[in-house]
Design a protein around this motif. Structure first.
Motif, short mmCIF file in Angstrom:
data_model
loop_
_atom_site.label_atom_id
_atom_site.label_comp_id
_atom_site.label_asym_id
_atom_site.label_seq_id
_atom_site.Cartn_x
_atom_site.Cartn_y
_atom_site.Cartn_z
N GLY A 130 -5.39 7.85 0.59
CA GLY A 130 -6.37 8.88 0.90
C GLY A 130 -7.47 8.94 -0.14
O GLY A 130 -8.65 9.09 0.19
N ALA A 131 -7.08 8.81 -1.41
CA ALA A 131 -8.07 8.82 -2.48
C ALA A 131 -9.00 7.62 -2.38
O ALA A 131 -10.23 7.75 -2.53
N ALA A 132 -8.43 6.45 -2.13
CA ALA A 132 -9.25 5.23 -2.04
C ALA A 132 -10.22 5.31 -0.86
O ALA A 132 -11.38 4.88 -0.97
N ALA A 133 -9.76 5.86 0.26
CA ALA A 133 -10.64 5.99 1.42
C ALA A 133 -11.79 6.95 1.13
O ALA A 133 -12.93 6.70 1.53
N ALA A 134 -11.48 8.04 0.45
CA ALA A 134 -12.52 9.01 0.10
C ALA A 134 -13.54 8.40 -0.85
O ALA A 134 -14.75 8.62 -0.71
N VAL A 135 -13.07 7.62 -1.81
CA VAL A 135 -13.98 6.96 -2.75
C VAL A 135 -14.88 5.97 -2.01
O VAL A 135 -16.10 5.93 -2.23
N ALA A 136 -14.29 5.16 -1.13
CA ALA A 136 -15.08 4.16 -0.40
C ALA A 136 -16.13 4.83 0.47
O ALA A 136 -17.29 4.37 0.52
N ALA A 137 -15.74 5.90 1.15
CA ALA A 137 -16.69 6.60 2.00
C ALA A 137 -17.81 7.24 1.17
O ALA A 137 -18.98 7.22 1.57
N ALA A 138 -17.43 7.81 0.03
CA ALA A 138 -18.44 8.43 -0.83
C ALA A 138 -19.43 7.39 -1.35
O ALA A 138 -20.65 7.62 -1.38
N ALA A 169 -11.77 15.49 1.64
CA ALA A 169 -11.35 14.24 2.29
C ALA A 169 -10.13 13.63 1.63
O ALA A 169 -9.35 12.93 2.28
N VAL A 170 -9.94 13.91 0.35
CA VAL A 170 -8.79 13.35 -0.37
C VAL A 170 -7.49 13.95 0.14
O VAL A 170 -6.51 13.24 0.41
N SER A 171 -7.45 15.27 0.27
CA SER A 171 -6.18 15.93 0.61
C SER A 171 -5.93 16.05 2.11
O SER A 171 -4.79 16.26 2.53
N ALA A 172 -6.97 15.91 2.92
CA ALA A 172 -6.80 16.10 4.37
C ALA A 172 -5.70 15.22 4.97
O ALA A 172 -4.86 15.72 5.75
N PRO A 173 -5.62 13.92 4.64
CA PRO A 173 -4.55 13.10 5.24
C PRO A 173 -3.15 13.57 4.83
O PRO A 173 -2.19 13.43 5.61
N LEU A 174 -3.03 14.13 3.62
CA LEU A 174 -1.72 14.60 3.17
C LEU A 174 -1.29 15.85 3.93
O LEU A 174 -0.11 15.99 4.29
N TYR A 175 -2.23 16.74 4.19
CA TYR A 175 -1.89 17.92 4.98
C TYR A 175 -1.60 17.55 6.43
O TYR A 175 -0.76 18.17 7.08
N TYR A 176 -2.27 16.53 6.93
CA TYR A 176 -1.97 16.06 8.28
C TYR A 176 -0.52 15.60 8.36
O TYR A 176 0.21 15.92 9.31
N LEU A 179 1.93 16.56 6.46
CA LEU A 179 2.80 17.72 6.30
C LEU A 179 2.94 18.50 7.61
O LEU A 179 4.05 18.89 8.00
N LEU A 180 1.82 18.71 8.30
CA LEU A 180 1.79 19.65 9.42
C LEU A 180 1.86 19.00 10.79
O LEU A 180 2.36 19.61 11.74
N ALA A 181 1.34 17.79 10.92
CA ALA A 181 1.21 17.21 12.25
C ALA A 181 2.17 16.06 12.51
O ALA A 181 2.95 16.09 13.46
N SER A 182 2.13 15.04 11.66
CA SER A 182 2.94 13.86 11.94
C SER A 182 4.38 14.01 11.48
O SER A 182 5.27 13.34 11.99
N GLY A 183 4.60 14.86 10.49
CA GLY A 183 5.95 15.04 9.97
C GLY A 183 6.37 13.99 8.96
O GLY A 183 7.48 14.06 8.42
N ASP A 184 5.50 13.02 8.70
CA ASP A 184 5.81 12.00 7.70
C ASP A 184 5.72 12.61 6.31
O ASP A 184 4.75 13.30 5.99
N PRO A 185 6.72 12.38 5.45
CA PRO A 185 6.65 12.96 4.11
C PRO A 185 5.53 12.32 3.31
O PRO A 185 5.39 11.09 3.29
N PRO A 186 4.69 13.14 2.66
CA PRO A 186 3.64 12.56 1.82
C PRO A 186 4.25 11.79 0.65
O PRO A 186 5.17 12.28 -0.01
N ASP A 187 3.77 10.57 0.43
CA ASP A 187 4.27 9.78 -0.70
C ASP A 187 3.09 9.28 -1.51
O ASP A 187 1.92 9.53 -1.17
N ASP A 188 3.38 8.57 -2.61
CA ASP A 188 2.31 8.11 -3.48
C ASP A 188 1.39 7.13 -2.76
O ASP A 188 0.18 7.11 -3.02
#
Length: 202
Positions: free
Chosen positions: A187-195, A163-170, A172-181
């Protein structure tokens, strides 16, 4: 046939190891520049300054070369970080993924490998093995968090790491937005909250 027994995936030392390193570096460069569809073993041999027969004999096909490249990338990946908290560990994981995907060479290389995996079963198996190794490397962060009481018992560590890396790959591959900090941290915060909410309890 397992990846461990495929041509080119042995780990010998000496000159053979140097040839393998040179060929894999050349293969990564070629993939980043031209993509999997144009990966040519003769071109890789030329870039690596080794004989064509050596490349064809050891790797056989472009897919065999990609499989060995992914195996090597898994071995060379940066070890996981332990910060003492799940939020800190997963933020470190997300930022590592972001740096990799935002890197001009590495980002292009991953796009090429993922494209190869969509149309070639052997490339797909190699990619799945690569990510299985990386997820297993970071899963103890979640297991330790469960032991500390940060997340419920029974939380699936592999799903949390995915769940942490999935938004970053999205991006990269789908939206075309460059992954940034910011995307990595979000993504990390969302994964922690969900967990913490029990979303990944099995």
């Amino acid at each position: 046939m397992s990846l461990e027994s495929d041509p080119g995936t042995l780990r010998p030392g000496g000159r053979t190891a140097r040839v393998r390193a040179a060929v894999l570096q050349a293969a990564g460069d070629a993939l980043a520049e031209h993509g999997f569809a144009h990966l040519d073993l003769a071109d890789v041999a030329r870039r690596a300054e080794v004989g064509k027969t050596t490349v064809y004999r050891r790797w056989g096909t472009a897919t065999g070369l990609v499989a060995d490249l992914l195996a090597d990338m898994a071995e060379q990946s940066v070890p996981r970080t332990e910060t003492g908290s799940l939020a800190g560990d997963l933020r470190a994981n997300a930022r590592l993924v972001r740096r990799t995907l935002a890197d001009p060479r590495q980002g292009a290389l991953f796009r090429a490998v993922i494209a190869a995996a969509t149309c070639d079963e052997r490339a797909a198996a190699a990619l799945h093995r690569f990510y299985a190794i990386r997820i297993a490397e970071w899963a103890p962060c979640v297991e330790q968090a469960a032991a500390r009481g940060e997340v419920p018992a029974g939380t699936d560590p592999h799903e949390v790491v995915r769940a942490v890396s999935a938004p970053l790959y999205y991006r990269l591959l789908a939206s075309g937005d460059p992954p940034d900090d910011a995307a990595a941290d979000g993504g990390a915060a969302a994964a922690v909250a969900a967990a913490r909410a029990g979303a990944y309890v099995v």
